[in-house]
Design a protein around this motif. Structure first.
Motif, PDB file in Angstrom:
ATOM      1  N   ASP A 138       0.877  -1.172   0.000  1.00  0.00           N
ATOM      2  CA  ASP A 138       0.000   0.000   0.000  1.00  0.00           C
ATOM      3  C   ASP A 138       0.916   1.224   0.000  1.00  0.00           C
ATOM      4  O   ASP A 138       1.566   1.531   1.004  1.00  0.00           O
ATOM      5  CB  ASP A 138      -0.880  -0.027   1.255  1.00  0.00           C
ATOM      6  CG  ASP A 138      -1.765   1.203   1.370  1.00  0.00           C
ATOM      7  OD1 ASP A 138      -1.739   2.062   0.481  1.00  0.00           O
ATOM      8  OD2 ASP A 138      -2.503   1.318   2.376  1.00  0.00           O
ATOM      9  N   VAL A 139       0.993   1.938  -1.132  1.00  0.00           N
ATOM     10  CA  VAL A 139       1.977   3.007  -1.306  1.00  0.00           C
ATOM     11  C   VAL A 139       1.290   4.360  -1.480  1.00  0.00           C
ATOM     12  O   VAL A 139       0.367   4.501  -2.293  1.00  0.00           O
ATOM     13  CB  VAL A 139       2.891   2.733  -2.517  1.00  0.00           C
ATOM     14  CG1 VAL A 139       3.886   3.873  -2.709  1.00  0.00           C
ATOM     15  CG2 VAL A 139       3.639   1.412  -2.323  1.00  0.00           C
ATOM     16  N   GLU A 140       1.776   5.330  -0.730  1.00  0.00           N
ATOM     17  CA  GLU A 140       1.284   6.699  -0.864  1.00  0.00           C
ATOM     18  C   GLU A 140       2.474   7.645  -0.900  1.00  0.00           C
ATOM     19  O   GLU A 140       3.396   7.544  -0.073  1.00  0.00           O
ATOM     20  CB  GLU A 140       0.376   7.055   0.307  1.00  0.00           C
ATOM     21  CG  GLU A 140      -0.232   8.444   0.219  1.00  0.00           C
ATOM     22  CD  GLU A 140      -1.225   8.709   1.337  1.00  0.00           C
ATOM     23  OE1 GLU A 140      -2.440   8.677   1.058  1.00  0.00           O
ATOM     24  OE2 GLU A 140      -0.785   8.930   2.480  1.00  0.00           O
ATOM     25  N   ILE A 141       2.477   8.556  -1.863  1.00  0.00           N
ATOM     26  CA  ILE A 141       3.464   9.629  -1.919  1.00  0.00           C
ATOM     27  C   ILE A 141       2.882  10.828  -1.187  1.00  0.00           C
ATOM     28  O   ILE A 141       1.779  11.279  -1.504  1.00  0.00           O
ATOM     29  CB  ILE A 141       3.817   9.992  -3.368  1.00  0.00           C
ATOM     30  CG1 ILE A 141       4.546   8.818  -4.053  1.00  0.00           C
ATOM     31  CG2 ILE A 141       4.672  11.250  -3.418  1.00  0.00           C
ATOM     32  CD1 ILE A 141       4.786   9.031  -5.532  1.00  0.00           C
ATOM     33  N   VAL A 142       3.609  11.319  -0.198  1.00  0.00           N
ATOM     34  CA  VAL A 142       3.140  12.441   0.608  1.00  0.00           C
ATOM     35  C   VAL A 142       3.914  13.681   0.176  1.00  0.00           C
ATOM     36  O   VAL A 142       5.105  13.828   0.471  1.00  0.00           O
ATOM     37  CB  VAL A 142       3.334  12.167   2.110  1.00  0.00           C
ATOM     38  CG1 VAL A 142       2.808  13.328   2.941  1.00  0.00           C
ATOM     39  CG2 VAL A 142       2.634  10.863   2.505  1.00  0.00           C
TER      40      VAL A 142
END
Length: 453
Positions: free
Chosen positions: A54-58
Protein backbone atom coordinates in the motif's frame (compact mmCIF):
# COMPACT_ATOMS: atom_id res chain seq x y z
CA UNK A 1 8.88 20.62 27.20
CA UNK A 2 7.30 19.47 23.93
CA UNK A 3 10.10 16.95 23.37
CA UNK A 4 9.59 15.49 26.85
CA UNK A 5 5.86 15.09 26.20
CA UNK A 6 6.57 13.33 22.91
CA UNK A 7 9.09 11.04 24.59
CA UNK A 8 6.55 10.09 27.25
CA UNK A 9 3.96 9.33 24.59
CA UNK A 10 6.49 7.31 22.59
CA UNK A 11 7.34 5.18 25.61
CA UNK A 12 3.65 4.47 26.08
CA UNK A 13 3.16 3.78 22.37
CA UNK A 14 6.18 1.46 22.32
CA UNK A 15 4.66 -0.71 25.05
CA UNK A 16 1.41 -1.20 23.11
CA UNK A 17 2.77 -1.03 19.57
CA UNK A 18 1.73 -3.81 17.16
CA UNK A 19 4.43 -5.95 15.54
CA UNK A 20 6.48 -4.12 12.88
CA UNK A 21 4.75 -4.11 9.52
CA UNK A 22 6.11 -3.22 6.10
CA UNK A 23 2.93 -3.36 4.03
CA UNK A 24 2.20 0.36 4.24
CA UNK A 25 4.88 2.53 2.63
CA UNK A 26 4.75 6.31 2.73
CA UNK A 27 7.30 8.37 0.75
CA UNK A 28 7.87 12.00 1.73
CA UNK A 29 8.49 14.22 -1.29
CA UNK A 30 8.87 17.99 -1.46
CA UNK A 31 6.56 18.70 -4.41
CA UNK A 32 5.17 15.69 -6.24
CA UNK A 33 3.66 17.79 -9.03
CA UNK A 34 6.97 19.33 -10.05
CA UNK A 35 9.57 18.07 -12.48
CA UNK A 36 13.04 16.73 -11.81
CA UNK A 37 15.12 13.61 -11.36
CA UNK A 38 14.17 12.97 -7.74
CA UNK A 39 10.45 13.15 -8.50
CA UNK A 40 10.80 10.86 -11.50
CA UNK A 41 12.84 8.39 -9.44
CA UNK A 42 10.33 8.38 -6.58
CA UNK A 43 7.41 7.77 -8.94
CA UNK A 44 9.40 4.97 -10.57
CA UNK A 45 10.09 3.23 -7.25
CA UNK A 46 6.60 3.84 -5.89
CA UNK A 47 5.05 2.19 -8.94
CA UNK A 48 7.13 -0.93 -8.42
CA UNK A 49 6.45 -1.16 -4.69
CA UNK A 50 2.72 -0.64 -5.27
CA UNK A 51 2.56 -4.09 -6.87
CA UNK A 52 2.76 -5.67 -3.41
CA UNK A 53 2.39 -2.78 -0.92
CA UNK A 54 0.00 0.00 0.00
CA UNK A 55 1.98 3.01 -1.31
CA UNK A 56 1.28 6.70 -0.86
CA UNK A 57 3.46 9.63 -1.92
CA UNK A 58 3.14 12.44 0.61
CA UNK A 59 3.88 15.77 -1.07
CA UNK A 60 4.79 18.56 1.33
CA UNK A 61 3.49 21.27 -0.99
CA UNK A 62 1.29 21.58 -4.05
CA UNK A 63 1.85 24.51 -6.39
CA UNK A 64 0.77 22.90 -9.66
CA UNK A 65 -2.70 21.55 -10.48
CA UNK A 66 -1.61 18.14 -11.80
CA UNK A 67 1.62 16.10 -11.58
CA UNK A 68 4.09 16.70 -14.40
CA UNK A 69 4.86 12.96 -14.48
CA UNK A 70 2.06 10.38 -14.65
CA UNK A 71 1.25 8.84 -11.27
CA UNK A 72 1.92 5.08 -11.44
CA UNK A 73 -1.02 2.68 -11.09
CA UNK A 74 -1.82 1.82 -7.48
CA UNK A 75 -0.03 4.88 -6.06
CA UNK A 76 -1.89 7.64 -4.22
CA UNK A 77 -0.67 11.22 -3.77
CA UNK A 78 -1.47 13.25 -0.65
CA UNK A 79 -0.74 16.99 -0.32
CA UNK A 80 0.00 18.51 3.08
CA UNK A 81 0.17 22.19 2.10
CA UNK A 82 -2.03 22.90 -0.92
CA UNK A 83 -0.96 26.35 -2.15
CA UNK A 84 -3.13 26.46 -5.27
CA UNK A 85 -5.84 28.69 -3.78
CA UNK A 86 -3.06 31.25 -3.08
CA UNK A 87 -4.47 31.75 0.41
CA UNK A 88 -1.52 30.52 2.40
CA UNK A 89 -2.64 31.66 5.83
CA UNK A 90 -0.81 33.35 8.69
CA UNK A 91 1.56 30.47 9.48
CA UNK A 92 2.90 30.51 5.92
CA UNK A 93 4.39 33.94 6.59
CA UNK A 94 6.85 32.52 9.09
CA UNK A 95 9.95 30.51 8.10
CA UNK A 96 10.48 26.89 9.06
CA UNK A 97 11.83 26.17 12.52
CA UNK A 98 12.70 22.54 11.75
CA UNK A 99 14.54 22.66 8.42
CA UNK A 100 18.13 23.99 8.44
CA UNK A 101 18.47 27.40 6.78
CA UNK A 102 21.30 26.07 4.62
CA UNK A 103 19.15 23.25 3.22
CA UNK A 104 18.83 23.82 -0.54
CA UNK A 105 15.03 23.71 -0.42
CA UNK A 106 14.67 25.79 2.76
CA UNK A 107 12.65 28.48 0.95
CA UNK A 108 9.88 25.95 0.29
CA UNK A 109 9.30 25.28 3.99
CA UNK A 110 7.31 27.43 6.41
CA UNK A 111 5.95 27.14 9.92
CA UNK A 112 2.77 25.82 8.31
CA UNK A 113 4.63 23.01 6.55
CA UNK A 114 6.47 22.22 9.81
CA UNK A 115 3.23 21.72 11.69
CA UNK A 116 1.53 19.74 8.94
CA UNK A 117 4.54 17.49 8.47
CA UNK A 118 4.88 16.75 12.17
CA UNK A 119 1.13 16.17 12.51
CA UNK A 120 1.17 13.74 9.60
CA UNK A 121 4.24 11.85 10.80
CA UNK A 122 2.90 11.57 14.35
CA UNK A 123 -0.41 10.23 12.99
CA UNK A 124 1.23 7.14 11.53
CA UNK A 125 0.63 3.91 13.42
CA UNK A 126 2.39 1.35 11.27
CA UNK A 127 4.53 0.80 8.20
CA UNK A 128 7.61 2.38 6.62
CA UNK A 129 8.33 6.07 6.11
CA UNK A 130 10.90 7.04 3.45
CA UNK A 131 12.31 10.57 3.28
CA UNK A 132 13.89 11.90 0.10
CA UNK A 133 15.87 15.02 1.10
CA UNK A 134 17.73 16.23 4.21
CA UNK A 135 14.99 18.52 5.53
CA UNK A 136 12.42 15.73 5.42
CA UNK A 137 14.82 13.11 6.76
CA UNK A 138 15.78 15.28 9.74
CA UNK A 139 12.14 15.91 10.67
CA UNK A 140 11.27 12.21 10.30
CA UNK A 141 14.21 11.23 12.51
CA UNK A 142 13.09 13.60 15.26
CA UNK A 143 9.34 12.99 15.22
CA UNK A 144 8.57 9.52 13.83
CA UNK A 145 6.70 7.37 16.38
CA UNK A 146 8.58 4.34 17.70
CA UNK A 147 6.51 1.80 15.76
CA UNK A 148 7.38 3.40 12.39
CA UNK A 149 10.37 2.16 10.40
CA UNK A 150 12.17 5.14 8.88
CA UNK A 151 14.50 5.29 5.88
CA UNK A 152 16.57 8.34 4.88
CA UNK A 153 17.20 8.29 1.15
CA UNK A 154 20.01 10.41 -0.32
CA UNK A 155 19.17 11.63 -3.83
CA UNK A 156 22.25 13.82 -4.14
CA UNK A 157 25.47 13.19 -2.28
CA UNK A 158 26.70 14.10 1.18
CA UNK A 159 29.39 16.52 0.00
CA UNK A 160 26.86 18.59 -1.96
CA UNK A 161 25.11 19.70 1.25
CA UNK A 162 26.19 22.78 3.18
CA UNK A 163 28.43 22.24 6.26
CA UNK A 164 25.68 22.94 8.81
CA UNK A 165 23.35 20.53 7.03
CA UNK A 166 26.04 17.83 7.00
CA UNK A 167 26.58 18.38 10.72
CA UNK A 168 22.89 17.81 11.43
CA UNK A 169 22.88 14.75 9.17
CA UNK A 170 25.70 13.06 11.11
CA UNK A 171 24.11 14.09 14.41
CA UNK A 172 20.58 12.90 13.60
CA UNK A 173 20.53 10.22 10.89
CA UNK A 174 21.59 7.54 13.36
CA UNK A 175 18.00 7.47 14.59
CA UNK A 176 16.84 6.09 11.24
CA UNK A 177 16.53 2.38 10.63
CA UNK A 178 18.43 2.83 7.36
CA UNK A 179 20.24 5.40 5.26
CA UNK A 180 20.31 4.60 1.54
CA UNK A 181 22.72 6.20 -0.94
CA UNK A 182 22.73 5.99 -4.71
CA UNK A 183 26.44 5.27 -5.15
CA UNK A 184 29.19 3.36 -3.40
CA UNK A 185 31.31 6.53 -3.26
CA UNK A 186 28.60 8.33 -1.31
CA UNK A 187 28.07 5.31 0.93
CA UNK A 188 31.73 5.50 1.93
CA UNK A 189 31.38 9.24 2.53
CA UNK A 190 28.50 8.59 4.94
CA UNK A 191 30.50 5.90 6.72
CA UNK A 192 33.43 8.26 7.19
CA UNK A 193 31.21 11.08 8.44
CA UNK A 194 29.70 8.95 11.22
CA UNK A 195 33.12 7.60 12.21
CA UNK A 196 34.75 11.04 12.22
CA UNK A 197 31.95 12.59 14.28
CA UNK A 198 31.86 9.54 16.57
CA UNK A 199 28.12 9.48 16.23
CA UNK A 200 25.80 6.50 16.24
CA UNK A 201 25.10 5.29 12.73
CA UNK A 202 21.82 3.78 11.54
CA UNK A 203 21.28 0.05 11.84
CA UNK A 204 21.72 -0.25 8.06
CA UNK A 205 23.82 1.80 5.67
CA UNK A 206 23.03 0.61 2.14
CA UNK A 207 23.55 1.55 -1.48
CA UNK A 208 20.79 1.04 -4.03
CA UNK A 209 21.13 2.76 -7.41
CA UNK A 210 18.36 4.30 -9.45
CA UNK A 211 16.46 2.11 -11.84
CA UNK A 212 16.28 2.70 -15.56
CA UNK A 213 12.87 4.22 -16.33
CA UNK A 214 10.83 2.63 -19.06
CA UNK A 215 10.38 5.22 -21.79
CA UNK A 216 8.25 5.28 -24.90
CA UNK A 217 9.79 4.93 -28.34
CA UNK A 218 12.47 2.73 -29.79
CA UNK A 219 16.26 2.65 -29.80
CA UNK A 220 18.06 5.54 -31.44
CA UNK A 221 19.49 4.84 -34.93
CA UNK A 222 22.30 7.30 -34.06
CA UNK A 223 21.98 9.03 -37.41
CA UNK A 224 20.84 12.52 -36.40
CA UNK A 225 23.51 15.18 -36.06
CA UNK A 226 22.08 16.06 -32.67
CA UNK A 227 23.48 16.04 -29.14
CA UNK A 228 21.04 16.39 -26.25
CA UNK A 229 21.07 16.94 -22.52
CA UNK A 230 18.13 16.90 -20.11
CA UNK A 231 17.87 18.56 -16.71
CA UNK A 232 16.93 21.62 -14.70
CA UNK A 233 18.52 24.89 -15.81
CA UNK A 234 20.49 25.40 -12.62
CA UNK A 235 24.09 26.23 -11.81
CA UNK A 236 24.77 22.69 -10.64
CA UNK A 237 23.95 21.23 -14.06
CA UNK A 238 26.85 23.15 -15.62
CA UNK A 239 25.12 24.18 -18.84
CA UNK A 240 27.19 27.37 -18.85
CA UNK A 241 30.25 25.14 -19.19
CA UNK A 242 28.62 23.07 -21.92
CA UNK A 243 27.70 26.13 -24.00
CA UNK A 244 31.30 27.34 -23.82
CA UNK A 245 32.50 23.89 -24.88
CA UNK A 246 30.02 23.83 -27.74
CA UNK A 247 31.57 26.97 -29.21
CA UNK A 248 34.66 24.84 -29.90
CA UNK A 249 32.58 21.92 -31.21
CA UNK A 250 30.63 24.21 -33.56
CA UNK A 251 33.86 25.56 -35.01
CA UNK A 252 34.87 22.02 -36.03
CA UNK A 253 31.43 20.58 -36.81
CA UNK A 254 28.97 23.38 -37.63
CA UNK A 255 26.39 20.91 -38.96
CA UNK A 256 25.81 19.44 -35.47
CA UNK A 257 23.39 20.98 -32.96
CA UNK A 258 23.06 20.88 -29.16
CA UNK A 259 19.56 20.76 -27.67
CA UNK A 260 19.12 21.45 -23.96
CA UNK A 261 15.82 20.23 -22.49
CA UNK A 262 14.60 21.58 -19.17
CA UNK A 263 13.35 24.66 -17.41
CA UNK A 264 14.77 26.63 -14.52
CA UNK A 265 16.07 29.89 -13.09
CA UNK A 266 19.16 30.24 -15.32
CA UNK A 267 17.34 30.25 -18.65
CA UNK A 268 17.93 33.94 -19.39
CA UNK A 269 21.63 33.76 -18.46
CA UNK A 270 22.15 30.68 -20.61
CA UNK A 271 20.38 32.27 -23.56
CA UNK A 272 22.58 35.35 -23.16
CA UNK A 273 25.66 33.11 -23.27
CA UNK A 274 24.38 31.44 -26.45
CA UNK A 275 23.75 34.83 -28.08
CA UNK A 276 27.14 36.20 -27.02
CA UNK A 277 28.95 33.32 -28.74
CA UNK A 278 26.88 33.45 -31.93
CA UNK A 279 25.42 29.97 -31.34
CA UNK A 280 21.74 30.82 -31.88
CA UNK A 281 21.48 28.32 -34.75
CA UNK A 282 23.68 25.72 -33.02
CA UNK A 283 22.43 25.57 -29.41
CA UNK A 284 18.74 25.51 -28.49
CA UNK A 285 17.02 25.82 -25.11
CA UNK A 286 14.02 23.60 -25.76
CA UNK A 287 12.17 23.89 -22.46
CA UNK A 288 10.87 20.84 -20.55
CA UNK A 289 10.66 17.64 -22.58
CA UNK A 290 7.13 16.28 -22.71
CA UNK A 291 8.39 12.94 -24.08
CA UNK A 292 11.95 12.22 -22.96
CA UNK A 293 11.95 8.88 -24.77
CA UNK A 294 11.25 10.52 -28.13
CA UNK A 295 13.88 13.20 -27.52
CA UNK A 296 16.57 10.63 -26.76
CA UNK A 297 15.54 8.32 -29.62
CA UNK A 298 16.27 11.20 -32.01
CA UNK A 299 19.73 11.91 -30.58
CA UNK A 300 23.14 10.49 -31.39
CA UNK A 301 24.86 11.49 -28.15
CA UNK A 302 23.94 12.52 -24.60
CA UNK A 303 26.07 14.97 -22.62
CA UNK A 304 26.12 15.50 -18.86
CA UNK A 305 27.96 18.66 -17.81
CA UNK A 306 27.04 18.73 -14.11
CA UNK A 307 29.28 20.15 -11.40
CA UNK A 308 27.83 17.61 -8.95
CA UNK A 309 25.23 14.84 -9.07
CA UNK A 310 23.67 12.08 -7.02
CA UNK A 311 23.06 9.38 -9.58
CA UNK A 312 21.76 11.13 -12.71
CA UNK A 313 18.68 9.43 -14.10
CA UNK A 314 19.25 11.09 -17.46
CA UNK A 315 22.33 8.94 -18.07
CA UNK A 316 20.32 5.75 -17.63
CA UNK A 317 17.51 7.12 -19.78
CA UNK A 318 19.96 7.86 -22.59
CA UNK A 319 21.60 4.46 -22.30
CA UNK A 320 18.20 2.75 -22.44
CA UNK A 321 17.84 4.25 -25.92
CA UNK A 322 21.26 3.04 -27.03
CA UNK A 323 22.73 6.55 -26.90
CA UNK A 324 26.40 6.87 -25.86
CA UNK A 325 27.21 9.31 -23.05
CA UNK A 326 29.86 11.98 -22.62
CA UNK A 327 29.97 13.11 -19.00
CA UNK A 328 32.04 15.15 -16.62
CA UNK A 329 33.53 12.91 -13.95
CA UNK A 330 31.84 14.95 -11.23
CA UNK A 331 31.00 13.79 -7.70
CA UNK A 332 29.09 11.48 -7.59
CA UNK A 333 27.43 9.06 -9.97
CA UNK A 334 28.89 9.21 -13.49
CA UNK A 335 32.00 7.16 -12.66
CA UNK A 336 29.79 4.32 -11.32
CA UNK A 337 27.46 4.47 -14.32
CA UNK A 338 29.71 5.13 -17.32
CA UNK A 339 32.62 2.85 -18.18
CA UNK A 340 35.08 5.07 -20.00
CA UNK A 341 35.67 3.87 -23.56
CA UNK A 342 32.97 1.19 -23.28
CA UNK A 343 29.55 2.87 -23.17
CA UNK A 344 30.67 6.48 -23.02
CA UNK A 345 33.48 8.89 -22.24
CA UNK A 346 34.36 10.49 -18.89
CA UNK A 347 35.92 13.93 -18.87
CA UNK A 348 37.76 15.70 -16.07
CA UNK A 349 35.22 17.86 -14.24
CA UNK A 350 34.61 21.41 -15.48
CA UNK A 351 37.29 21.24 -18.22
CA UNK A 352 35.90 23.09 -21.25
CA UNK A 353 38.35 21.98 -23.95
CA UNK A 354 38.37 18.37 -22.72
CA UNK A 355 34.58 18.25 -22.98
CA UNK A 356 34.70 19.68 -26.52
CA UNK A 357 37.34 17.15 -27.56
CA UNK A 358 35.35 14.20 -26.15
CA UNK A 359 32.21 15.29 -28.00
CA UNK A 360 34.17 15.69 -31.22
CA UNK A 361 35.69 12.22 -30.78
CA UNK A 362 32.24 10.61 -30.94
CA UNK A 363 31.11 12.92 -33.74
CA UNK A 364 34.11 11.97 -35.87
CA UNK A 365 34.14 8.22 -35.17
CA UNK A 366 30.77 6.75 -36.12
CA UNK A 367 31.91 3.15 -35.50
CA UNK A 368 32.98 4.03 -31.95
CA UNK A 369 29.69 5.83 -31.39
CA UNK A 370 27.71 2.79 -32.46
CA UNK A 371 29.78 0.36 -30.37
CA UNK A 372 29.30 2.52 -27.31
CA UNK A 373 25.58 2.83 -28.03
CA UNK A 374 25.22 -0.96 -28.17
CA UNK A 375 27.12 -1.33 -24.89
CA UNK A 376 24.99 1.40 -23.31
CA UNK A 377 21.90 -0.75 -23.89
CA UNK A 378 23.49 -3.58 -21.89
CA UNK A 379 24.45 -1.20 -19.07
CA UNK A 380 20.89 0.10 -18.85
CA UNK A 381 19.54 -3.45 -18.67
CA UNK A 382 21.52 -4.05 -15.46
CA UNK A 383 19.52 -1.22 -13.88
CA UNK A 384 16.12 -2.54 -14.95
CA UNK A 385 13.27 -1.62 -12.60
CA UNK A 386 12.60 -5.25 -11.73
CA UNK A 387 16.25 -5.72 -10.71
CA UNK A 388 16.49 -2.54 -8.61
CA UNK A 389 12.97 -2.94 -7.28
CA UNK A 390 13.86 -6.38 -5.94
CA UNK A 391 16.78 -4.86 -4.04
CA UNK A 392 14.43 -2.34 -2.43
CA UNK A 393 11.98 -5.11 -1.54
CA UNK A 394 14.77 -7.07 0.15
CA UNK A 395 16.04 -3.99 1.96
CA UNK A 396 12.61 -3.10 3.37
CA UNK A 397 11.74 -6.67 4.35
CA UNK A 398 15.14 -6.88 6.06
CA UNK A 399 14.36 -3.76 8.11
CA UNK A 400 11.07 -5.28 9.25
CA UNK A 401 12.90 -8.48 10.19
CA UNK A 402 15.47 -6.50 12.19
CA UNK A 403 12.66 -4.89 14.15
CA UNK A 404 11.37 -8.37 14.90
CA UNK A 405 14.95 -9.19 16.02
CA UNK A 406 14.88 -12.16 13.66
CA UNK A 407 17.04 -12.87 10.60
CA UNK A 408 15.34 -12.18 7.26
CA UNK A 409 13.82 -15.08 5.39
CA UNK A 410 16.52 -14.93 2.76
CA UNK A 411 19.71 -13.09 1.79
CA UNK A 412 19.36 -9.38 1.16
CA UNK A 413 20.36 -7.83 -2.15
CA UNK A 414 22.26 -4.94 -0.59
CA UNK A 415 25.71 -5.35 0.89
CA UNK A 416 27.02 -4.21 4.27
CA UNK A 417 28.42 -0.71 4.41
CA UNK A 418 31.66 -0.52 2.47
CA UNK A 419 31.10 -3.72 0.48
CA UNK A 420 30.87 -3.74 -3.28
CA UNK A 421 27.87 -5.14 -5.11
CA UNK A 422 29.91 -8.17 -6.06
CA UNK A 423 31.14 -8.82 -2.53
CA UNK A 424 30.89 -12.52 -1.81
CA UNK A 425 31.17 -12.20 1.96
CA UNK A 426 28.54 -12.02 4.62
CA UNK A 427 25.25 -10.33 3.86
CA UNK A 428 23.53 -8.22 6.49
CA UNK A 429 20.78 -10.79 6.59
CA UNK A 430 23.07 -13.28 8.29
CA UNK A 431 23.33 -13.34 12.10
CA UNK A 432 27.07 -12.56 12.02
CA UNK A 433 26.67 -9.61 9.70
CA UNK A 434 23.85 -8.15 11.79
CA UNK A 435 25.71 -8.43 15.08
CA UNK A 436 27.53 -5.05 15.12
CA UNK A 437 24.24 -3.15 14.89
CA UNK A 438 21.44 -3.70 17.37
CA UNK A 439 17.94 -4.22 16.05
CA UNK A 440 16.07 -0.91 15.91
CA UNK A 441 13.31 -1.48 18.43
CA UNK A 442 10.65 1.13 19.24
CA UNK A 443 12.23 1.57 22.67
CA UNK A 444 15.58 2.24 20.99
CA UNK A 445 14.16 5.11 18.99
CA UNK A 446 12.66 6.66 22.14
CA UNK A 447 15.97 6.31 23.95
CA UNK A 448 17.78 8.13 21.16
CA UNK A 449 15.20 10.90 21.26
CA UNK A 450 15.82 11.30 24.98
CA UNK A 451 19.58 11.46 24.55
CA UNK A 452 19.33 14.17 21.90
CA UNK A 453 16.80 16.41 23.61
Amino acid sequence: MVIRVLEARDRQRARSAPPPDGHEIRILLLHANGMGGTIRTVFNLAGHLARTHDVEIVSVVREREEPFFPVPPGVRVRYLDDRLPRRKGLLSRFPSRLVPKDEAAYHWFTLRTDLRLVRYIRSRRRGILIGTRPGLNLIAARFAPPEIITVAQEHGNLSSHQPQVRKQITRTYGRHDAVVTLTQADLRAYERSFEKARRDRPAVLAQVPNATPRLDGGVSPLTAKTVVTVGRLTWGKGYDLLIRAWAHVAARHPEWTLRIYGGGPRQDKLQASIDKRGLCDRVFLEGPAEDVGAVLADASMFVLSSRHEGMPMAILEAMSKGVPVVSYDCPTGPREMVTHGHDGLLVKAEKIHAMADAICTLIEDEDLRRRMGANALKTAARHDLDVIGARWEDLLSGLVARRHALPPAGPLAYGPAGASEDDAGERPGSPDAAAPHAARTPEGRTARLSQSA
